[in-house]
Design a protein around this motif. Sequence first.
Motif, PDB file in Angstrom:
ATOM      1  N   PRO A 209       0.822  -1.211   0.000  1.00 32.12           N
ATOM      2  CA  PRO A 209       0.000   0.000   0.000  1.00 32.12           C
ATOM      3  C   PRO A 209       0.861   1.268   0.000  1.00 32.12           C
ATOM      4  O   PRO A 209       1.981   1.281   0.507  1.00 32.12           O
ATOM      5  N   ALA A 210       0.308   2.322  -0.580  1.00 33.70           N
ATOM      6  CA  ALA A 210       0.993   3.615  -0.569  1.00 33.70           C
ATOM      7  C   ALA A 210       1.045   4.167   0.856  1.00 33.70           C
ATOM      8  O   ALA A 210       0.126   3.953   1.649  1.00 33.70           O
ATOM      9  N   GLN A 211       2.129   4.853   1.165  1.00 33.35           N
ATOM     10  CA  GLN A 211       2.338   5.424   2.492  1.00 33.35           C
ATOM     11  C   GLN A 211       2.727   6.884   2.355  1.00 33.35           C
ATOM     12  O   GLN A 211       3.242   7.316   1.316  1.00 33.35           O
ATOM     13  N   ALA A 212       2.505   7.642   3.427  1.00 38.14           N
ATOM     14  CA  ALA A 212       2.932   9.040   3.421  1.00 38.14           C
ATOM     15  C   ALA A 212       4.447   9.147   3.329  1.00 38.14           C
ATOM     16  O   ALA A 212       4.984  10.059   2.698  1.00 38.14           O
ATOM     17  N   VAL A 213       5.147   8.192   3.951  1.00 40.31           N
ATOM     18  CA  VAL A 213       6.606   8.165   3.970  1.00 40.31           C
ATOM     19  C   VAL A 213       7.088   7.058   3.043  1.00 40.31           C
ATOM     20  O   VAL A 213       6.572   5.936   3.094  1.00 40.31           O
TER      21      VAL A 213
ATOM     22  N   GLU B 140      10.267   1.759  -2.867  1.00 35.88           N
ATOM     23  CA  GLU B 140      10.003   3.082  -3.425  1.00 35.88           C
ATOM     24  C   GLU B 140      11.253   3.952  -3.324  1.00 35.88           C
ATOM     25  O   GLU B 140      12.035   3.830  -2.378  1.00 35.88           O
ATOM     26  N   CYS B 141      11.425   4.845  -4.294  1.00 32.06           N
ATOM     27  CA  CYS B 141      12.579   5.748  -4.284  1.00 32.06           C
ATOM     28  C   CYS B 141      12.476   6.733  -3.125  1.00 32.06           C
ATOM     29  O   CYS B 141      11.422   6.907  -2.511  1.00 32.06           O
TER      30      CYS B 141
ATOM     31  N   GLU C  36       6.444  17.213  -3.895  1.00 29.09           N
ATOM     32  CA  GLU C  36       7.011  15.864  -3.980  1.00 29.09           C
ATOM     33  C   GLU C  36       6.347  15.011  -5.053  1.00 29.09           C
ATOM     34  O   GLU C  36       6.882  13.973  -5.444  1.00 29.09           O
ATOM     35  N   SER C  37       5.194  15.442  -5.551  1.00 28.79           N
ATOM     36  CA  SER C  37       4.523  14.735  -6.648  1.00 28.79           C
ATOM     37  C   SER C  37       4.517  15.540  -7.942  1.00 28.79           C
ATOM     38  O   SER C  37       3.852  15.155  -8.904  1.00 28.79           O
TER      39      SER C  37
END
Length: 570
Positions: A70-74, A79-80, A169-170
């Motif tokens: 799952p995607a995380q805030a950190v 993930e890079c 950051e995106s």
Amino acid sequence: MMSKNNLACTSNSRRNLLKGSITAASAGLVSAQLASVSASAAESSPKTRPFVERLPVYAPKTTVPELSPPAQAVAMGEECGRQDHQRWAEFYASKFYELHVRENMHSFHPDLPIQPIWGYDGIFPGPTFVAKYGEPVIVRIYNELPQNHVGYGSPEISTHLHNLHNASESDGFTGDYYSALKFGPTMSAPGKYKDHLYANCLAGYDEYHETHGDPREALGTLWYHDHRLDFTAPNVHRGLSGFYLLFDDIDSGNEYDTNPKALRLPSGVGKYDIPLVFHDKQFNAKGIMAFDSFNSDGILGDKFCINGKIQPYFEVERRKYRFRLLDGGPSRFYEFYLSYDGKDQSFTYIANDGNLLEAPLVMKKVRLSPAERADIVIDFAAFPIGAQVFLVNKLEQTSGRGPTGQILSGTQLLRFDVKANPPVDDASRVPDKLREQPPLPTADELKSMPKRVWEFDRGNGGWTVNGKLFNVKQVAAKPRLGTQELWILRGKGNWSHPIHIHFEEGRILSRNGKAPPIHERGRKDVYVIGPGEELRLVMKFRDYTGKYMMHCHNLTHEDHAMMVRWDIVT
């Protein structure tokens, strides 16, 4: 600690990177004969027959049920090493996409060989996203490019969604590039993928919280492309671009919408709402796509691709269509005309740079610089069944300096074949009013706001802003969150520069001391400055902090240092 995989942003490193890519190319290690150093500027591409293939048009990209992990805030795991996602809880996403950046084989035309491109999901252009304001999404972007690649470009990526109002950051900052082996100077680790949180919120979210931002600030036609430091032009040239379309209750994407706010423009992405991206390409004597790695002025080709095909045709019904025109670059300007039976025809111009105008304009031409967009509506009910209508570029350009200003007889780029009456009556419309514009600042506000001057010139071995080459770690401006500023853009020398400012749409107050032309009076994110011109803009800085960019969108100028970094601070 700075890793050996990080590449310093200096003029020396830029030249070394370029030298390395050319050396690899000249060694002849070219997969599927990819031409990594261009043919001579005097060499013409092989002949190709016009209008033998259909225009590719994509259905919207589909979501995946979940991301694993799952995607995380950190960032964690594979993930890079990006910065933490801002406002994670507020914009928690329940829609997910996976995007795989990979090399694949592509046919530009039946008269040319099938050849490798780099593409999002392995296709050129990449898939079309369809999203709604108020519905955040996460796009997990995997970098699956060959790390031992040969030819031009560099297999690290940083995907910029142009011009979403979104967190730094995106955003696809140029130094945020990554692969499984390398990472950029504004990242902390390599990785196989990066999660982009696209909040799909309107600018002014903090002020207009209940409506997800100021509805006057909505964009509709956005696009995404690679933004890898020093290699944006070759990476985009190899295929790394695609569309991202946003809708709200005004531009709802439904011509049958009963909401009284809805415009009911021609709708159905891929049916009556058609994105068109234009790229000019050069091919060598063997028909392989070529790129001039030594050219720092601007890359021009003699073959015109629309949605990845050279001079295609598109079958239409006798009704209204919305076409979203995008100049995908890297360096050519276009002036489009609609031609039938040798005569220029009218169309309706509804949006500039993805921003709906306050009212539609009836036009017979539209000019675009690299990265500019124009949404137009063509009503094919004006033509008989069997008619062939052409989209023509008539603008002369012979070098990276920009267009000469001469209007020629033109090149037919796309043929519309009027095949039949629509199966049902055309319910779409173009109303007299489109989208209300935010108010411009008052005279008193203009006097009190901070002013910044940006001069775009050539010198010090590259393209400069205020006399300086780009340094990814150097912050040229620090506007404060929640403020607005007057920015003055000046073109120096005999060059045209399409200047793109990330993050916020701006408003042109004046062009050379006069009111801008009517189609430039709405919100924009690409500002063309010709030789000796001056533009005055109002910029706002809302909702997010972090690093962003301004740069020339002639991508060879960008790669040769015509960029600045600016940070929004508290």
